[in-house]
Each structure stands twice: as C-alpha cells, then as structure tokens.
Design an enzyme around this catalytic site. Structure first.
Site, PDB file in Angstrom:
ATOM      1  N   PHE A   2       0.848  -1.182   0.000  1.00  0.00           N
ATOM      2  CA  PHE A   2       0.000   0.000   0.000  1.00  0.00           C
ATOM      3  C   PHE A   2       0.890   1.240   0.000  1.00  0.00           C
ATOM      4  O   PHE A   2       2.121   1.134   0.016  1.00  0.00           O
ATOM      5  CB  PHE A   2      -0.911  -0.011   1.234  1.00  0.00           C
ATOM      6  CG  PHE A   2      -1.698  -1.276   1.393  1.00  0.00           C
ATOM      7  CD1 PHE A   2      -2.926  -1.421   0.783  1.00  0.00           C
ATOM      8  CD2 PHE A   2      -1.199  -2.334   2.144  1.00  0.00           C
ATOM      9  CE1 PHE A   2      -3.654  -2.602   0.910  1.00  0.00           C
ATOM     10  CE2 PHE A   2      -1.911  -3.521   2.284  1.00  0.00           C
ATOM     11  CZ  PHE A   2      -3.146  -3.647   1.656  1.00  0.00           C
ATOM     12  N   SER A  40      -6.579  -7.810  -0.975  1.00  0.00           N
ATOM     13  CA  SER A  40      -6.106  -7.194   0.259  1.00  0.00           C
ATOM     14  C   SER A  40      -6.602  -5.756   0.341  1.00  0.00           C
ATOM     15  O   SER A  40      -6.493  -5.004  -0.631  1.00  0.00           O
ATOM     16  CB  SER A  40      -4.575  -7.201   0.306  1.00  0.00           C
ATOM     17  OG  SER A  40      -4.081  -8.528   0.376  1.00  0.00           O
ATOM     18  N   CYS A  47      -3.583  -4.926   7.015  1.00  0.00           N
ATOM     19  CA  CYS A  47      -3.858  -5.636   5.767  1.00  0.00           C
ATOM     20  C   CYS A  47      -4.773  -6.816   6.054  1.00  0.00           C
ATOM     21  O   CYS A  47      -4.397  -7.755   6.755  1.00  0.00           O
ATOM     22  CB  CYS A  47      -2.547  -6.119   5.141  1.00  0.00           C
ATOM     23  SG  CYS A  47      -2.792  -7.044   3.600  1.00  0.00           S
ATOM     24  N   THR A  49      -7.713  -9.696   4.358  1.00  0.00           N
ATOM     25  CA  THR A  49      -8.086 -10.400   3.141  1.00  0.00           C
ATOM     26  C   THR A  49      -9.599 -10.489   3.017  1.00  0.00           C
ATOM     27  O   THR A  49     -10.277 -10.933   3.950  1.00  0.00           O
ATOM     28  CB  THR A  49      -7.483 -11.820   3.141  1.00  0.00           C
ATOM     29  OG1 THR A  49      -6.065 -11.725   3.229  1.00  0.00           O
ATOM     30  CG2 THR A  49      -7.856 -12.573   1.866  1.00  0.00           C
ATOM     31  N   ALA A  68      -7.328 -12.504  12.544  1.00  0.00           N
ATOM     32  CA  ALA A  68      -6.784 -13.652  13.257  1.00  0.00           C
ATOM     33  C   ALA A  68      -6.263 -13.236  14.639  1.00  0.00           C
ATOM     34  O   ALA A  68      -6.136 -12.039  14.935  1.00  0.00           O
ATOM     35  CB  ALA A  68      -5.663 -14.272  12.432  1.00  0.00           C
ATOM     36  N   HIS A 106       1.455  -4.563   7.674  1.00  0.00           N
ATOM     37  CA  HIS A 106       1.784  -5.419   8.817  1.00  0.00           C
ATOM     38  C   HIS A 106       2.088  -4.518  10.016  1.00  0.00           C
ATOM     39  O   HIS A 106       3.195  -3.999  10.159  1.00  0.00           O
ATOM     40  CB  HIS A 106       2.986  -6.307   8.489  1.00  0.00           C
ATOM     41  CG  HIS A 106       2.746  -7.180   7.302  1.00  0.00           C
ATOM     42  ND1 HIS A 106       3.767  -7.703   6.536  1.00  0.00           N
ATOM     43  CD2 HIS A 106       1.592  -7.619   6.723  1.00  0.00           C
ATOM     44  CE1 HIS A 106       3.264  -8.431   5.558  1.00  0.00           C
ATOM     45  NE2 HIS A 106       1.944  -8.387   5.650  1.00  0.00           N
ATOM     46  N   THR A 151       4.572  12.141   7.878  1.00  0.00           N
ATOM     47  CA  THR A 151       5.977  12.526   8.007  1.00  0.00           C
ATOM     48  C   THR A 151       6.263  12.925   9.446  1.00  0.00           C
ATOM     49  O   THR A 151       5.505  13.688  10.054  1.00  0.00           O
ATOM     50  CB  THR A 151       6.303  13.700   7.068  1.00  0.00           C
ATOM     51  OG1 THR A 151       6.029  13.306   5.720  1.00  0.00           O
ATOM     52  CG2 THR A 151       7.768  14.095   7.180  1.00  0.00           C
TER      53      THR A 151
END
Length: 203
Positions: A2, A40, A47, A49, A68, A106, A151
């Site tokens: 991404f 995704s 992220c 699914t 999960a 992640h 930033t």
C-alpha cells in the site's frame, strides 16, 4: 503493498466472533465489481483479506474480512465495535502513483496519542511507541498511523510528533482522534532494513 494514501473511510457494520477469529463486515463506496475474493484491503493500516463481497445498503458495497489472533493481539482491531469509521486503502497496482511511502499493512504495535494541538493551519499530534520500535522513527522519515502515511516532525525518546493538514483531517478518521486513543503503527520498511544492516559488522 500500500502507499498510506487513504481512498475511502468505511463504516464497520458488524463484528462476529467465532473461536479466536473475528469477522468484520465493512461498508464502503468502493465498487463491489472491483473487489475480488482474496483481495487485500488496508483497514486502519491492517492488511486484511476479503472473504466475501456484495452490494451494500446505505453504502455501495459491503465486504467481510477475518481478523486472526495475532492481528487482534497487536492492533486496535480487538476493540472495534459496529459504527466505527475506518480508513481504507486498496492494494497498490503496478503503475499506480506512489503518493505516500511503501506500506506493508503489517502493523508493529499500537501507538498511544499523548497530545493533540490544533494550531490553525495544522494539527500537531504527539505519539508514544515502545523503545524497540522508536529506533525506527526519524525526523523527516515516514510512519504509517491508522493506515495514513505521515511525516515525522520531531523525535524525543519514545515520543514523536506529526503535523496534519486540514485536508487529511477531513478525508480520514484523524479529525476525531484525541489524546488517550490508540492507533495502529507501522514503521517504515526502509528504516527497519537500515537498522538491521547496522547490526552486522563490516568486513
């Protein structure tokens, strides 16, 4: 992959727990025909699914995704309740403009918002992360917070600040973020690799 550029703000319709997994159903204005099963989507920087997709009611589309146990342990997802607004970004396609920075989706941890100062033209947020992750944060470097590429403006130990413009506050969930909130934090992958390389002696 991404970029940290939010392209829609979704609405969490339902959360269904089954065993150690939670199924999230999110309403969005993405076109259902453009979302494939297994695609995704970054949801507040996480992220996820897509496991089902179909037409929505108040919004164009509903899609579902499973969170999960690892996701629930590390991110803010475990605390999400129906009605929550969620920053969304579709996965990067070859040839797309890289408007932010490379984001994996992640999440490393939950960052705490410790200050918010509305300064007129900008809003200054101060965040705190664990020491083992603070070493990846550098002035003028990039971080991902709740899916948005930001930033870094200043760093002080385990705390750092970012300045957000009114446009960002208006088109994301950031307008409602306040001190005491937790947000999903992902370190810049380049900073992570640079720190790892520095651990090995040259020879």
């Amino acid at each position: 992959m991404f970029t940290g550029i939010i392209t829609d703000v979704g609405d969490l319709v339902s959360v269904d727990a089954h065993g150690e997994v939670k199924t999230l159903t999110i309403a969005t204005d993405y076109e259902a025909a453009g979302i494939a099963l297994g695609a995704s989507i970054a949801c507040a920087g996480v992220c996820l699914t897509v496991t089902s997709v179909g037409p929505g009611k108040a919004r164009k589309t509903h899609f579902s995704a499973d969170a999960a146990p690892e996701t629930l342990a590390i991110t803010t997802v475990a605390q999400w309740q129906p009605g929550r607004r969620i920053n969304l970004e579709r996965a990067l396609k070859m040839g797309d403009e890289l408007g932010g920075h490379v984001v994996s989706g992640h999440v490393d941890c939950k960052a705490m918002v410790v200050e918010r100062d509305d300064l007129g033209e900008t809003t200054r947020f101060v965040f705190e992360v664990p020491a083992e992750l603070a070493r990846f944060v550098a002035v003028k470097g990039s971080v991902t917070l709740d899916g948005a590429s930001l930033t870094v403006n200043s760093v002080d130990g385990c705390r750092f600040s970012c300045l957000l413009i009114p446009h960002t506050l208006g088109v994301t969930t950031w307008g409602a973020i306040a001190p005491g909130d937790a947000v999903n934090f992902e370190a810049d992958v380049m900073a992570r690799y640079a720190a790892r390389l520095a651990e090995f002696p040259r020879g």
